[in-house]
Design an enzyme around this catalytic site. Sequence first.
Site, short mmCIF file in Angstrom:
data_model
loop_
_atom_site.label_atom_id
_atom_site.label_comp_id
_atom_site.label_asym_id
_atom_site.label_seq_id
_atom_site.Cartn_x
_atom_site.Cartn_y
_atom_site.Cartn_z
N ASN A 12 27.86 1.60 -46.83
CA ASN A 12 28.00 0.17 -47.09
C ASN A 12 28.58 0.06 -48.51
O ASN A 12 27.87 0.22 -49.49
CB ASN A 12 26.61 -0.47 -46.99
CG ASN A 12 26.65 -1.97 -47.22
OD1 ASN A 12 27.69 -2.53 -47.57
ND2 ASN A 12 25.52 -2.62 -47.05
N ARG A 96 29.85 -0.32 -42.68
CA ARG A 96 29.61 -1.77 -42.58
C ARG A 96 30.88 -2.45 -43.08
O ARG A 96 31.32 -2.22 -44.20
CB ARG A 96 28.43 -2.17 -43.44
CG ARG A 96 28.27 -3.66 -43.47
CD ARG A 96 27.22 -4.10 -44.45
NE ARG A 96 27.08 -5.54 -44.37
CZ ARG A 96 26.86 -6.31 -45.43
NH1 ARG A 96 26.79 -5.80 -46.63
NH2 ARG A 96 26.73 -7.60 -45.28
N HIS A 185 25.88 -11.38 -41.48
CA HIS A 185 24.58 -10.73 -41.20
C HIS A 185 24.44 -10.42 -39.71
O HIS A 185 23.32 -10.27 -39.20
CB HIS A 185 23.39 -11.65 -41.57
CG HIS A 185 23.17 -11.87 -43.03
ND1 HIS A 185 22.66 -13.06 -43.53
CD2 HIS A 185 23.36 -11.06 -44.10
CE1 HIS A 185 22.56 -12.97 -44.84
NE2 HIS A 185 22.98 -11.79 -45.21
N ARG A 246 23.20 -18.92 -53.77
CA ARG A 246 24.19 -19.79 -53.11
C ARG A 246 23.54 -21.10 -52.69
O ARG A 246 22.40 -21.13 -52.26
CB ARG A 246 24.77 -19.10 -51.86
CG ARG A 246 25.54 -17.85 -52.13
CD ARG A 246 26.27 -17.40 -50.86
NE ARG A 246 26.79 -16.06 -51.00
CZ ARG A 246 26.35 -15.01 -50.31
NH1 ARG A 246 25.39 -15.14 -49.39
NH2 ARG A 246 26.87 -13.82 -50.51
N GLU A 389 19.60 -2.73 -40.69
CA GLU A 389 21.04 -2.80 -40.44
C GLU A 389 21.66 -1.41 -40.36
O GLU A 389 22.57 -1.18 -39.56
CB GLU A 389 21.71 -3.63 -41.54
CG GLU A 389 21.34 -5.10 -41.42
CD GLU A 389 21.70 -5.93 -42.64
OE1 GLU A 389 20.92 -5.91 -43.61
OE2 GLU A 389 22.74 -6.59 -42.64
#
Length: 403
Positions: A12, A96, A185, A246, A389
Amino acid sequence: MTADATRVLVLNSGSSSLKYQLLDMNGGTRLAVGLVERIGEPASRLVHTPLAAGGDKRERTEPMPDHDAALKAVADELSEDGLGLDSPELAAIGHRVVHGGLKLTEPTVIDDAVLKEIERLVPVAPLHNPANLTGIRTAQRLRPDLPQVAVFDTAFHSTMPEYAARYAIDVETADAHRVRRYGFHGTSHAYVSRETAKLLGKQPEDVNVIVLHLGNGASASAVAGGRCVDTSMGLTPLEGLVMGTRSGDIDPAVIFHLERNAGMSSEEIDALLNKKSGLMGLCGDNDMREIRRRIDEGDKRAALAFDIYIHRLRKYIGAYTAVLGRVDAVAFTAGVGENAAPVREAAVLGLEEMGLAVDARLNAERSDEARIISPEYARVVVAVVPTDEELEIANQTYALVSS
Ligand code: ADP
């Protein structure tokens, strides 16, 4: 690929970081995990944990000028554990990749055409796709003979119906610039929705689940019979829930207002909404642990930030209940979702009419396992389902190369 090639390296890559895990797919065990940070800076840092070797965490701080240097350092660490990347037991490298757009909606063996498509999507994922590409090219240089597989964060959401994926703006303008809702996601939403079905003792096809992935970034998804039908992130990860830094949903006119009246540039507003908003913008902290500690001490700003976070979350639970019609389970996952009992409690407080409730004792229990936290009588199962993940990327990668 030989029959005993059962290992998958998951990478990743961020702009200055590289997270990795080496897994053995014969049982799905993690052999080693680690992270390189501050790539390109004088004091790059590698933290490596040799799980299979049972050894202690090892750290190295030295200049790693680029991802090539970082991956070589990772390869050295793995060799020290007898898990070198030159081993014939390594079946593939799974990457990823954040944005796959409309074309790359399945795990894909990377060739030149795939690389080009990931590159073509840079304008819609300017922070992530270039870093992911760097990671792929670095890994290709290290093991050119090995299949490299891309697993896309957007892929799981590609099943959203057109009416959920389109913004209500001029169609020609939207299409010319690939403006639509993609969602992110996805690997986590896919994994958690399936694990939730398992927890219920059912097949994914037979359950409707609302997945709440609450990490530093946060997103909700509505999953009907194993397929995503709506998700809260959009063209970029900025839309939807209140996150660590965010804003999530705002009136887009806020941007014009700030441009015209505060003299801010689009870069400044971009930074404001992505990096200086959310919990951080509201109270100066983006870590839920710290926010809860401040609330316990009577801090009003932290309390308001928490309330705004929860209010948005509840709105999405309500919205996705309407989208799904029938909800079998609500699953909390990621750093906040898995650990912050007060968030889970507040998210469903007073929603018994909607079939939602949590049992205080079950909610307070700590565990790394997927578990139900709703009382027997509740119509909807509320669950904590730890996400993984990397395991999902490894599974998808291995399934592709061993088929
Ligand atoms: P990322 O989006 O970076 O992958 P994670 O899923 O790891 O994030 O979530 C990180 C966030 O989880 C932290 O910022 C913090 O707010 C929250 N978190 C982690 N542990 C706890 C805890 N024990 N209690 C409350 N919140 C926690």
